[in-house]
Write a protein that holds these residues in place. Structure first.
Motif, short mmCIF file in Angstrom:
data_model
loop_
_atom_site.label_atom_id
_atom_site.label_comp_id
_atom_site.label_asym_id
_atom_site.label_seq_id
_atom_site.Cartn_x
_atom_site.Cartn_y
_atom_site.Cartn_z
N ALA A 1 -7.31 -1.26 -2.33
CA ALA A 1 -7.92 0.18 -2.26
C ALA A 1 -7.10 1.28 -2.98
CB ALA A 1 -8.41 0.51 -0.75
N VAL A 2 -5.87 1.49 -2.61
CA VAL A 2 -4.78 2.21 -2.78
C VAL A 2 -4.73 2.49 -4.31
CG1 VAL A 2 -2.42 3.04 -2.66
CG2 VAL A 2 -3.82 2.79 -0.57
N ASP B 1 -3.60 -5.38 3.60
CA ASP B 1 -3.70 -3.86 4.00
C ASP B 1 -4.39 -3.48 3.00
OD1 ASP B 1 -2.12 -4.36 1.47
OD2 ASP B 1 -0.35 -3.01 2.27
N ASP B 2 -4.12 -2.15 2.74
CA ASP B 2 -5.08 -1.19 1.71
C ASP B 2 -4.49 -1.25 0.27
OD1 ASP B 2 -6.64 -0.70 3.74
OD2 ASP B 2 -5.64 1.39 4.22
N THR B 3 -3.74 -2.46 -0.12
CA THR B 3 -3.17 -2.23 -1.34
C THR B 3 -4.08 -2.00 -2.46
OG1 THR B 3 -1.13 -3.67 -0.73
CG2 THR B 3 -1.87 -3.78 -3.29
N ALA C 1 0.87 -1.34 -0.16
CA ALA C 1 -0.08 0.09 -0.17
C ALA C 1 0.67 1.21 -0.19
CB ALA C 1 -1.08 0.03 1.25
#
Length: 218
Positions: A52-53, A48-50, A22
């Motif tokens: 979404a990012v 993690d936010d991978t 992310a």
């Protein structure tokens, strides 16, 4: 007169396998979008936010439910595009620019090479040293999608680079290294903490070094 080898005149996709990246994936996506609107990130069971990012940065995102390894993520990304030419990038690169992508792409689209392999130059001592010691393991590559799809066991390998390199040799493909000035990678020890990162690196090299024993036949 338009350049027939420009990305705008060709079918090109950037594919980025990613596991818990992310912090860096958005920068890689944005560089890829400078080359082509087809940028696909395959989030390999990231927690993690991978995803979404990457999506917020403009990529098409494929989310794998479980961490299956880079080969599985690469295969999923290839399923998400029918582009003729594929630019493979790691999700933790630093210093990457559009010029670097063009350097790798041009010899392949012009027909000079079947695959170009990017190697770091000046991006940092540790990443430079590792990349130059084992350049055949670089994750930065350009080739035709149909050729990459023909690599045996591609989606089964946690680290697919040895399978790709073996297929280059067995098929007599034309390939060469392309220097990527000022490009590096974030070290695993920095991303995960020293001990977790060192363990992850040990597992990676153990998997890479046992490839031939595991795949005695193509």
């Amino acid at each position: 007169m338009p350049d027939p080898h420009s990305p705008q005149a060709l079918s090109v996709a950037v594919v980025i396998p990613a596991y818990n990246e992310a912090d860096t994936v958005a920068d890689v996506v944005r560089v890829g979008l400078g080359l082509t609107p087809q940028v696909v990130v395959a989030s390999d069971g990231s927690d993690d936010d991978t995803a979404a990012v990457a999506r917020a940065a403009g990529a098409r995102v494929v989310e794998l439910a479980e961490n299956g390894g880079k080969g599985a993520a690469l295969s999923a990304a290839l399923d998400a595009t029918d582009a003729e030419f594929i630019v493979m990038l790691d999700a933790d690169l630093t210093g990457l620019t559009l010029d670097h992508l063009r350097r790798m792409l041009r010899p392949v689209t012009s027909g000079e090479l079947d695959m170009s392999i990017g190697v770091f130059e000046g991006g940092g001592f540790v990443t430079d040293w590792g990349n130059k010691l084992t350049p055949h393991l670089s994750g930065q590559r350009v080739c035709r999608r149909d050729w990459l799809r023909s690599v045996p066991h591609l989606g089964e390998e946690r680290w697919p680079e040895p399978a790709i390199t073996r297929h280059l040799k067995s098929t007599g493909a034309r390939w060469d290294y392309v220097e990527l000035p000022q490009v590096g990678q974030v070290l695993k020890e920095k991303k995960r903490g020293f001990w977790n990162g060192a363990w992850a690196r040990t597992r990676m090299y153990a998997d890479l070094l046992t490839f031939r024993a595991r795949r005695k036949k193509p």
